[in-house]
Design a protein around this motif. Structure first.
Motif, PDB file in Angstrom:
ATOM      1  N   SER A 185      48.179  64.660  48.194  1.00 39.27           N
ATOM      2  CA  SER A 185      47.517  63.415  48.553  1.00 39.27           C
ATOM      3  C   SER A 185      46.014  63.547  48.322  1.00 39.27           C
ATOM      4  N   GLY A 186      45.311  62.440  48.518  1.00 37.35           N
ATOM      5  CA  GLY A 186      43.875  62.473  48.349  1.00 37.35           C
ATOM      6  C   GLY A 186      43.480  62.341  46.901  1.00 37.35           C
ATOM      7  N   PRO A 239      53.960  66.028  50.360  1.00 35.72           N
ATOM      8  CA  PRO A 239      52.760  66.297  49.571  1.00 35.72           C
ATOM      9  C   PRO A 239      51.734  67.088  50.378  1.00 35.72           C
ATOM     10  N   LEU A 240      50.926  67.862  49.674  1.00 34.66           N
ATOM     11  CA  LEU A 240      49.893  68.655  50.318  1.00 34.66           C
ATOM     12  C   LEU A 240      48.761  67.773  50.815  1.00 34.66           C
ATOM     13  N   GLU A 241      48.055  68.268  51.829  1.00 38.82           N
ATOM     14  CA  GLU A 241      46.830  67.607  52.271  1.00 38.82           C
ATOM     15  C   GLU A 241      45.758  67.767  51.188  1.00 38.82           C
ATOM     16  N   PRO A 242      44.772  66.859  51.149  1.00 43.07           N
ATOM     17  CA  PRO A 242      43.746  66.935  50.093  1.00 43.07           C
ATOM     18  C   PRO A 242      43.046  68.295  50.020  1.00 43.07           C
ATOM     19  N   ASP A 243      42.622  68.833  51.163  1.00 39.89           N
ATOM     20  CA  ASP A 243      41.971  70.143  51.202  1.00 39.89           C
ATOM     21  C   ASP A 243      42.962  71.124  51.807  1.00 39.89           C
ATOM     22  N   SER A 244      43.945  71.519  50.987  1.00 37.66           N
ATOM     23  CA  SER A 244      45.097  72.274  51.479  1.00 37.66           C
ATOM     24  C   SER A 244      44.742  73.721  51.797  1.00 37.66           C
ATOM     25  N   ASP A 245      45.000  74.139  53.059  1.00 33.49           N
ATOM     26  CA  ASP A 245      44.774  75.531  53.440  1.00 33.49           C
ATOM     27  C   ASP A 245      45.684  76.477  52.661  1.00 33.49           C
ATOM     28  N   GLU A 246      46.936  76.036  52.397  1.00 30.73           N
ATOM     29  CA  GLU A 246      47.921  76.909  51.763  1.00 30.73           C
ATOM     30  C   GLU A 246      47.595  77.219  50.308  1.00 30.73           C
TER      31      GLU A 246
END
Length: 386
Positions: A185-186, A239-246
């Motif tokens: 996303s993002g 979906p991953l977050e925009p600033d994905s930690d993983e």
């Protein structure tokens, strides 16, 4: 090391001697709609339309019949055309009245010889088209098998990585044999590569939804196009977050990141990218780097513009070709060759050469070359280094 550099220099000398002009007309394209003009008044990016952009890939491949198939774009008198070519034979696959390098296509040839071409969408206002050749190894007749709004197509045998616009945000998607899903996303730009085992994806992130604030580096991979992992093989929830930690490889720390190309070597997947002190391509400084999926960076050289091209080429992609703009303000200029971070030669045939792109399964690359000064509708061609 001296022996390796000598071998590299001999390879580049041979490549220079085997430059072939593949097509005979392109277009000087400027993105100057007001969103990217710097204080100097220059457009945020510009150059020959034919082989742009880095985020549409691949544009050339050596197929099982030992021919090189490639795609490029031209614009003459306001008429935009996308071509499919095999050697010096060429065929128009798409026409429109709007000349924009964002519409350029990607190409793939499968093991049975069928040619697939993905013409990019532009946002949600100009459509994408996915073509398949009617006959194997035949560039003269295609059918449309999909259409929609898939931008920046990255066309691999396992699936197609593409961008879907959500308002002004760019979101990353995959269309594979058994699934179609959003990866993140993002707002992101992405480049990808398929090594026969994984699709590897590197991306940056538009912080606060600002397209000019493109920083950080993120990595993910998939063995089937549907299930995705981080660099250590851990499963990701999409979906991953925009600033994905993983998936974060490099933190967004104010440096602007411009994605160029991917390869896989003894370090694993490696991203070639430009690091700039500002989004304004005519100010500040920018340098070309490699970074692996664990965040280890290697400096290659300086560049003069955020959109100066760079790509891997050669057997196992062991060489880098990097552009350094001559007219600071416009992208494109002379091209130089590197083995790791050692410069081993260069060419200066045109005044604004740019957008070098590797040929899949072959040691050469294509690029858009010019032979006159930087003006609209100047002389231009698609060249190939063997």
């Amino acid at each position: 090391m001296k022996y390796l550099l000598l071998v590299a220099a001999l390879f580049v000398a041979q490549a220079q001697a085997e430059m072939v002009q593949m097509s005979d007309r392109g277009m000087w394209y400027k993105h100057d709609d007001g969103n990217g003009i710097g204080n100097s008044g220059y457009p945020s990016y510009s150059g020959n339309l034919a082989t742009a952009t880095n985020k549409t890939m691949p544009i050339a491949v050596k197929a099982n019949d030992n021919n090189i198939y490639y795609t490029y774009s031209t614009c003459e008198e306001g008429k935009y055309k996308i071509w499919v070519a095999r050697g010096n034979d060429k065929h128009i696959i798409f026409r429109s009245d709007y000349c924009d390098q964002h519409d350029n296509a990607a190409i793939r040839v499968d093991n049975n010889g069928y040619i697939f071409v993905a013409k990019s969408a532009r946002g949600s206002w100009r459509k994408s088209y996915f073509y398949k050749s009617v006959r194997p190894y035949d560039i003269t007749e295609f059918i449309i098998i999909d259409s929609g709004y898939k931008a920046y197509p990255q066309l691999w045998s396992m699936g197609m990585v593409y961008t879907k616009y959500n308002g002004h945000l760019r979101e990353t998607w995959i269309m594979a044999n058994n699934c179609e899903k959003k990866l993140a996303s993002g707002g992101h730009y992405v480049v990808s590569y398929y090594d026969g085992k994984f699709i590897h994806v590197f991306s940056n992130w538009h912080k606060n939804g600002d397209l000019n604030n493109r920083g950080g580096v993120y990595y993910m991979r998939s063995a089937n196009g549907c299930n995705w992992q981080d660099a250590n093989g851990n499963a990701l929830t999409l979906p991953l977050e925009p600033d994905s930690d993983e998936t974060r490889v490099k933190t967004h720390n104010g440096e602007m990141i411009y994605l160029k190309d991917i390869k896989v070597d003894e370090r694993g997947p490696v991203l070639l990218f430009a690091k700039s002190t500002t989004w304004n391509p005519t100010q500040g400084t920018r340098e070309l780097y490699e970074i692996d999926s664990y965040g280890n960076e290697t400096y290659i050289t300086n560049q003069n513009h955020n959109y100066d091209g760079a790509a891997y080429f050669g057997n196992n992609s062991q060489f880098i070709v990097a552009v350094k703009s001559r007219d600071f303000g416009y992208t494109g200029g002379a091209m130089f060759f590197y083995h790791k971070s050692e410069e081993i030669g260069g060419i200066s045939n045109g005044s604004a050469d740019n957008y070098p792109r590797k040929i899949i399964n072959f040691r050469g690359f294509l690029f858009s070359g010019t032979s006159s000064s930087i003006t609209d509708n100047n002389d231009s061609a698609v060249y190939m280094f063997k």
